[in-house]
Design a protein around this motif. Structure first.
Motif, PDB file in Angstrom:
ATOM      1  N   SER A 319       0.839  -1.204   0.000  1.00 56.63           N
ATOM      2  CA  SER A 319       0.000   0.000   0.000  1.00 56.63           C
ATOM      3  C   SER A 319       0.867   1.244   0.000  1.00 56.63           C
ATOM      4  O   SER A 319       2.056   1.201   0.335  1.00 56.63           O
ATOM      5  N   ILE A 320       0.232   2.379  -0.371  1.00 55.08           N
ATOM      6  CA  ILE A 320       0.861   3.698  -0.350  1.00 55.08           C
ATOM      7  C   ILE A 320      -0.074   4.658   0.373  1.00 55.08           C
ATOM      8  O   ILE A 320      -1.289   4.668   0.126  1.00 55.08           O
ATOM      9  N   ASP A 321       0.495   5.473   1.271  1.00 53.56           N
ATOM     10  CA  ASP A 321      -0.279   6.483   2.001  1.00 53.56           C
ATOM     11  C   ASP A 321       0.410   7.835   1.888  1.00 53.56           C
ATOM     12  O   ASP A 321       1.631   7.942   2.095  1.00 53.56           O
ATOM     13  N   LEU A 322      -0.376   8.881   1.573  1.00 52.54           N
ATOM     14  CA  LEU A 322       0.110  10.259   1.538  1.00 52.54           C
ATOM     15  C   LEU A 322      -0.783  11.097   2.445  1.00 52.54           C
ATOM     16  O   LEU A 322      -2.014  11.004   2.362  1.00 52.54           O
ATOM     17  N   ASN A 323      -0.174  11.908   3.314  1.00 52.74           N
ATOM     18  CA  ASN A 323      -0.936  12.724   4.248  1.00 52.74           C
ATOM     19  C   ASN A 323      -0.347  14.128   4.328  1.00 52.74           C
ATOM     20  O   ASN A 323       0.868  14.316   4.193  1.00 52.74           O
ATOM     21  N   GLY A 324      -1.222  15.103   4.556  1.00 55.16           N
ATOM     22  CA  GLY A 324      -0.782  16.467   4.755  1.00 55.16           C
ATOM     23  C   GLY A 324      -1.760  17.207   5.650  1.00 55.16           C
ATOM     24  O   GLY A 324      -2.955  16.908   5.653  1.00 55.16           O
ATOM     25  N   ALA A 325      -1.249  18.172   6.438  1.00 52.70           N
ATOM     26  CA  ALA A 325      -2.134  18.917   7.339  1.00 52.70           C
ATOM     27  C   ALA A 325      -1.465  20.221   7.751  1.00 52.70           C
ATOM     28  O   ALA A 325      -0.230  20.317   7.814  1.00 52.70           O
TER      29      ALA A 325
END
Length: 436
Positions: A319-325
């Motif tokens: 899997s691949i996860d991208l997060n930003g905040a």
């Protein structure tokens, strides 16, 4: 016999139903790790490297019922710093999570009590890295009830409250311990969600937060030649923030999900500093001071953008996860800070028992001030962590990871670097759940 059997059937049915009403949870676990780091405190010029042993026994207790669940976890982290025994610490972390489901609603409660190490926790916040010379216990209490009501299949309303209280042990005569300020943060929020299809939905969120902090500043000195007068000072701050966001969630297919929300915040801050100067028995008027103590009050308003986003894609191989905040976060530096974070991670299943992964993190932490000419005391943390894991048995897992860290200090325009290597062992015994 027949009449007796008829009388016992309802009773047997009742007890049979109750005996299967709860699925009790009892799951002990144990972890151990050995970590090497060449810059434990992420200082510009580290004095030494460190080996840290962590022993982590824990247990999960709870139950699962037809319409509600309860999980409680208890974790003990015994931190042993070889060569620096004054940093040794026993972390204690307790978590509670309870869910209750109705026909149209869901009620959730999560809470945590933690006694943790500042060496372990503060670097993640990057707001007090200069003060990590010694071990200062950090105690935090938080709880968050959430209530979600579904008006119909397409419309839902979620109401939430979050409370966080963080305090640091203050040692008499120890100046460094004053550099960490206790704080309390509360947030009330409401989110309305409308689903256009099973894959696409829009949401609107409004939130109101209250932040407060107070403490004593490290002792100072007022120099009026030829005199040096000791100065004691304390501070307090209260801030209120309104937050408005709009966003969407979209499932491209069963394996791909995207969510994004963005908005604005408006913050009003009231701060006060009380200063007490010891004039060594001399009249304050001789030095231009009319009274003691001196109080300075200040009020200001700030605004900014906030956002959060996530992309998740699953494959046959991993899997691949991208997060930003970006958000306004409570901090231990006598105020709040703007934090902007991005992360990317990928996991790859090499075989049935072997897996690998890599994770990259970026975190920018900035103080909020009254004008654009304030001192740049930002912190920028960048880290990269590749890892490999081996499922030795269904109960035992081994993992080896390397982490490169880079911490940039905006106030001095300099950067600290660190390398970490960690071998971790975890044991989760396979225990059958008891049915009652």
């Amino acid at each position: 016999m027949k009449s007796t059997t008829k009388l016992l059937l309802p009773v047997m049915a009742l007890f049979s139903h109750n005996s299967h009403a709860f699925d009790w949870l009892f799951e002990p676990n144990f972890g151990a790790s050995e970590r090497y780091t060449d810059n434990l405190r992420m200082q510009i010029n580290p004095a030494r490297d460190n080996f840290i042993t962590t022993l982590s026994p824990g247990i999960l207790l709870g139950y699962i019922a037809e319409n509600h669940t309860l999980n409680t976890t208890f974790k003990w982290n015994e931190l042993i710093y070889h060569g620096e025994s004054d940093l040794n610490f026993s972390e204690k972390i307790a978590n509670l999570k309870q869910d209750y489901f109705g026909e149209r609603f869901k009620a959730e409660l999560s809470a945590q009590y933690a006694e943790q190490s500042t060496i372990n926790t503060q670097l993640d916040l990057t707001d007090n890295a200069f003060n990590l010379q010694i071990q200062i216990p950090r105690t935090s209490i938080s709880f968050s009830p959430t209530f979600t009501y579904n008006f119909d299949e397409r419309n839902a309303l979620q109401l939430a409250y979050n409370y966080t209280d963080v305090s640091y042990e203050k040692t008499p005569g120890l100046t460094t311990s004053r550099a960490f300020s206790d704080y309390r943060n509360q947030q009330y929020s409401g989110t309305y969600t409308h689903s256009f299809t099973e894959r696409f939905s829009l949401n609107l969120t409004g939130a109101y937060a209250l932040f407060s902090t107070a403490g004593d500043n490290p002792p100072g000195v007022l120099r009026i030649p030829p005199f040096r007068f000791p100065v004691e000072s304390s501070f307090s701050q209260e801030a209120s923030t309104f937050n408005y966001q709009a966003g969407f969630q979209y499932a491209y297919d069963e394996r791909t999900r995207v969510s994004l929300s963005a908005g604005i915040r408006d913050t009003s801050t009231d701060s006060s500093v009380t200063q007490n100067i010891d004039f060594l028995g001399l009249p304050p008027e001789l030095f231009g001071f009319s009274q003691q103590p001196t109080v300075s009050d200040q009020s200001f308003k700030t605004s900014g953008n906030v956002f959060s986003g996530n992309f998740n894609r699953k494959y046959d191989w991993g899997s691949i996860d991208l997060n930003g905040a970006r958000q306004l976060s409570p901090a231990s530096t006598a105020g709040q800070r703007n934090t902007t974070s991005f992360s990317a991670s990928a996991n790859y299943a090499i075989s049935e028992r072997w897996s690998s992964g890599i994770k990259a993190d970026y975190l920018l932490s900035e103080s909020i001030g009254t004008n654009n000419n304030a001192i740049n005391n930002s912190r920028t943390m960048i880290s990269l962590t590749p890892n490999i894991q081996w499922l030795w048995t269904p109960e035992i897992r081994l993992s080896l990871s390397y982490t490169y860290r880079q911490l940039e200090f905006g106030s001095i325009n300099d950067t600290a670097f660190g390398n970490n290597l960690q071998l971790q062992f975890s044991y989760q015994p396979q225990i059958n759940r008891q049915v009652k």
